[in-house]
Design an enzyme around this catalytic site. Sequence first.
Site, PDB file in Angstrom:
ATOM      1  N   GLY A   5       0.843  -1.190   0.000  1.00 31.96           N
ATOM      2  CA  GLY A   5       0.000   0.000   0.000  1.00 31.96           C
ATOM      3  C   GLY A   5       0.876   1.237   0.000  1.00 31.96           C
ATOM      4  N   ARG A  46      11.151   2.439  -3.902  1.00 28.30           N
ATOM      5  CA  ARG A  46      10.013   2.007  -4.731  1.00 28.30           C
ATOM      6  C   ARG A  46       9.793   3.082  -5.792  1.00 28.30           C
ATOM      7  NH1 ARG A  46       6.079  -1.571  -2.540  1.00 28.30           N
ATOM      8  NH2 ARG A  46       5.179  -1.449  -4.611  1.00 28.30           N
ATOM      9  N   CYS A 114      -7.703  -4.475  -5.987  1.00 26.14           N
ATOM     10  CA  CYS A 114      -6.519  -4.510  -5.125  1.00 26.14           C
ATOM     11  C   CYS A 114      -6.860  -4.207  -3.662  1.00 26.14           C
ATOM     12  CB  CYS A 114      -5.449  -3.556  -5.662  1.00 26.14           C
ATOM     13  SG  CYS A 114      -3.795  -3.905  -4.993  1.00 26.14           S
ATOM     14  N   ASP A 181      -1.539   4.813  -6.408  1.00 19.22           N
ATOM     15  CA  ASP A 181      -0.141   4.900  -5.974  1.00 19.22           C
ATOM     16  C   ASP A 181       0.404   6.269  -6.339  1.00 19.22           C
ATOM     17  OD1 ASP A 181       1.073   2.122  -4.990  1.00 19.22           O
ATOM     18  OD2 ASP A 181      -0.589   1.793  -6.340  1.00 19.22           O
ATOM     19  N   ASN A 191      -2.149   3.021 -10.673  1.00 16.64           N
ATOM     20  CA  ASN A 191      -2.589   2.134  -9.589  1.00 16.64           C
ATOM     21  C   ASN A 191      -2.341   0.693 -10.031  1.00 16.64           C
ATOM     22  OD1 ASN A 191      -3.853   1.861  -6.960  1.00 16.64           O
ATOM     23  ND2 ASN A 191      -5.613   1.001  -8.018  1.00 16.64           N
TER      24      ASN A 191
HETATM   25  P1  RI2 Z   1      -3.189   2.950  -0.045  1.00 18.64           P
HETATM   26  C1  RI2 Z   1      -1.367  -0.516  -3.614  1.00 18.64           C
HETATM   27  O1  RI2 Z   1      -0.240  -0.918  -4.324  1.00 18.64           O
HETATM   28  C2  RI2 Z   1      -2.605  -0.604  -4.480  1.00 18.64           C
HETATM   29  O2  RI2 Z   1      -2.322  -0.334  -5.831  1.00 18.64           O
HETATM   30  C3  RI2 Z   1      -3.469   0.440  -3.847  1.00 18.64           C
HETATM   31  O3  RI2 Z   1      -4.548   0.834  -4.665  1.00 18.64           O
HETATM   32  C4  RI2 Z   1      -2.463   1.537  -3.615  1.00 18.64           C
HETATM   33  O4  RI2 Z   1      -1.277   0.862  -3.197  1.00 18.64           O
HETATM   34  C5  RI2 Z   1      -2.842   2.567  -2.602  1.00 18.64           C
HETATM   35  O5  RI2 Z   1      -2.965   2.019  -1.321  1.00 18.64           O
HETATM   36  P2  RI2 Z   1       1.143  -1.379  -3.621  1.00 18.64           P
HETATM   37  O6  RI2 Z   1       1.860  -0.097  -3.269  1.00 18.64           O
HETATM   38  O7  RI2 Z   1      -2.085   3.953  -0.017  1.00 18.64           O
HETATM   39  O8  RI2 Z   1       0.805  -2.225  -2.417  1.00 18.64           O
HETATM   40  O9  RI2 Z   1      -4.540   3.611  -0.208  1.00 18.64           O
HETATM   41  O10 RI2 Z   1       1.862  -2.165  -4.681  1.00 18.64           O
HETATM   42  O11 RI2 Z   1      -3.149   2.008   1.117  1.00 18.64           O
END
Ligand code: RI2
Length: 291
Positions: A5, A46, A114, A181, A191
């Site tokens: 996230g 990242r 997701c 993201d 995203n």
């Molecule tokens: P929050 C996640 O990706 C998903 O794509 C999700 O929609 C986005 O992050 C935002 O999440 P990843 O970073 O910040 O886990 O709202 O690959 O929790």
Amino acid sequence: MEIQGARNVAIAAIQELVSFSKGYAGTKKSFLSEFEKNSNLLYHSRPTEPMLRNGIRFMQAALEKNIDQNLEDIKIIIKESGEEFLELAEKAQKKIAEIGANRIPEDSSIMIHCHSSTLMNILKKAKEKNIEVICTETRPKFQGRISAQELSKAGLPVTIIVDSAMRAFIKKVDLCLVGADAVCANGAVINKIGTSLMALAAHESRKPFLVCAETYKFDPETALGTLEIIEERDPFEVWEKKIRNLKIRNPAFDATPPEYIDSIITEIGIISPFNVYEVMSREFPYIFKKP
Ligand code: RI2
């Protein structure tokens, strides 16, 4: 993958820098060089996470302003600026949950993709509106299962579908809601891979497609010509088998163009994706200085 996230990634990085500063016992010179090294390492950890970069930049700006102070004061300033950013992020979450829950109609069915903590907060807040949720699995890492479990544990009726069933089910829902993201200056949203397919299907079925993201996910660098990098992950996540001459691609994210996004729910209100640049230039004044 241990921290998932966009928001959690940013929070973990800030907490790490705060605890590094608190425990530092060397000289001011070595502290500054270590802090720079560590923040650069986290900054680049990242590629598709502007909230992480915005948080680190927030702390770096506080440091630069107070660079002439003694080490003990600098350590306090770093701690306080990190905590301030975390507090702002927390307040933003609460506000988005409120605004997002207001936007969800009574008795509605919502398709999500997701696992986004921001999205979870909105849906839990809207629970009393008698809503139901359809989660996609979200291959290859199945973060949709995390969402499905979390929401059903919170008492919401949830259905899980495979990603390729998106179009078949979209006709039955009232709206689609996803996290983000990164939000780019032209209003495009980055995203989890598959988001842009959902947006396309929503567009075809004339269903509202909304994104929830705090303005800390807006990437001001995209207004200065930098393209958002899409992180490409280990092929083993897609297929554990190694087959000769077989290429496997595993992009973690995709870009949804602004034309397919109805609105972005932020802590400062619901905005059009075409207003992102305006918000960015207001929220990140130190990046948008006139030459
Ligand atoms: P929050 C996640 O990706 C998903 O794509 C999700 O929609 C986005 O992050 C935002 O999440 P990843 O970073 O910040 O886990 O709202 O690959 O929790």
